[in-house]
Design an enzyme around this catalytic site. Structure first.
Site, PDB file in Angstrom:
ATOM      1  CG  HIS A  15       1.276   3.762  -1.041  1.00  0.00           C
ATOM      2  ND1 HIS A  15       0.267   4.359  -0.339  1.00  0.00           N
ATOM      3  CD2 HIS A  15       0.963   2.448  -1.124  1.00  0.00           C
ATOM      4  CE1 HIS A  15      -0.621   3.438   0.008  1.00  0.00           C
ATOM      5  NE2 HIS A  15      -0.218   2.264  -0.453  1.00  0.00           N
TER       6      HIS A  15
ATOM      7  CD  GLU B 201      -1.910   0.244  -3.820  1.00  0.00           C
ATOM      8  OE1 GLU B 201      -2.083  -0.661  -3.011  1.00  0.00           O
ATOM      9  OE2 GLU B 201      -1.475   1.352  -3.490  1.00  0.00           O
TER      10      GLU B 201
HETATM   11  P1  PGA Z   1      -4.881  -2.393   1.654  1.00  0.00           P
HETATM   12  O1  PGA Z   1      -3.597  -1.512   1.330  1.00  0.00           O
HETATM   13  O2  PGA Z   1      -4.587  -3.791   1.175  1.00  0.00           O
HETATM   14  O3  PGA Z   1      -5.040  -2.315   3.141  1.00  0.00           O
HETATM   15  O4  PGA Z   1      -6.005  -1.782   0.911  1.00  0.00           O
HETATM   16  C1  PGA Z   1      -2.943  -1.593   0.102  1.00  0.00           C
HETATM   17  C2  PGA Z   1      -1.915  -0.506   0.004  1.00  0.00           C
HETATM   18  O5  PGA Z   1      -2.206   0.616   0.427  1.00  0.00           O
HETATM   19  O6  PGA Z   1      -0.796  -0.729  -0.455  1.00  0.00           O
END
Ligand code: PGA
Length: 255
Positions: A96, A166
């Site tokens: 992450h 992401e």
């Molecule tokens: P968010 O977080 O939906 O608050 O943008 C996603 C994540 O960091 O996994």
């Protein structure tokens, strides 16, 4: 293939009281809303994993937010793959961007963690994505992360890994202008697929789940998951509100 809705609760729910309130709300929201074609994975802080087993169902699973790669021993403050597995986790979020940013985790360490997770029967949810500065060269950043994190991971194990695209600049933005377009998400998914095809072959690549994460909410989930090849979402902030989280799950389930 079942779609995935993964909730990353991050460092929240500060007390047993807050946690129990979450349970009650979750159960209330989930009651009577049958999710048929999707799996929900809730990733609470490690200290709450044991208690969260209360929410496990046929299609509700638990995941950890991190693990160390060693089995046990003198590693103060760390949590091992076996520990979270024994507390009911079947998944673990790895790579992450918040761990890369605040704890300087690099691809080599993430790679060790992926290996340890797989060895212990945990399915890694590997997050990859470019940050604001890498935006121009997003492809390079994503391929570099995939290459480093998946080094020496065998073909047999790769389909147990969920890859989450992401874009770091879209996380917790709460700003619709800070979301990638459906086309950008599709391009990133195709890039990841291509990487998997080249490295592991078509058959394995087809079986590997690719999901999207970054400011997903009930209003935009239709758009970020418009691409039929997208296998689900990783939800941060909105997973803290069971009403919103289940709403997202229902929309994905019906698509
Ligand atoms: P968010 O977080 O939906 O608050 O943008 C996603 C994540 O960091 O996994």
């Amino acid at each position: 293939m079942n779609k995935l809705i993964i909730g990353n609760l991050k460092m929240n729910l500060l007390s047993a009281l807050e946690r129990d309130r979450y349970f009650n709300n979750f159960k209330q929201e989930a009651a009577g809303k049958r999710i048929k074609n999707a799996k929900i994975v809730i990733c609470p802080p490690a200290v709450h994993l044991e208690a969260f087993q209360e929410l496990k169902r046929k299609n509700v699973f638990l995941g950890a937010q991190n693990i160390f790669w060693e089995r046990s021993g003198s590693f103060t403050g760390e949590v091992s793959p076996g520990m979270v597995k024994n507390l009911g986790a079947d998944f673990v979020i790895l790579g992450h961007s918040e761990r890369r940013r605040y704890f300087c985790e690099n691809n080599q360490e993430i790679n060790l963690k992926i290996g340890a997770a797989l060895k212990n029967g945990l399915k890694p949810i590997l997050c990859v994505g470019e940050n604001e500065e890498q935006k121009e060269n997003g492809i390079l950043a994503i391929v570099e992360q995939l290459d480093g994190c998946l080094r020496k991971i065998s073909r047999v194990k790769i389909e147990d890994i969920i890859i989450c695209y992401e874009p770091v600049w879209a996380i917790s933005s709460n700003n619709p202008d800070h979301l990638p377009t459906t086309n950008e998400i599709m391009s990133a998914r195709l890039l990841i697929k291509k990487f998997l095809v080249e490295k592991y072959g078509v058959k394995i690549a087809e079986k590997t789940n690719i999901i999207y994460g970054g400011s997903v909410d009930a209003k935009n989930v239709g758009e970020v998951c418009l691409d039929p090849g997208m296998d689900g979402v990783l939800v941060g902030k909105e997973s803290l509100t069971p009403y919103e989280f289940i709403k997202i799950a229902k929309i994905i389930d019906q698509n």
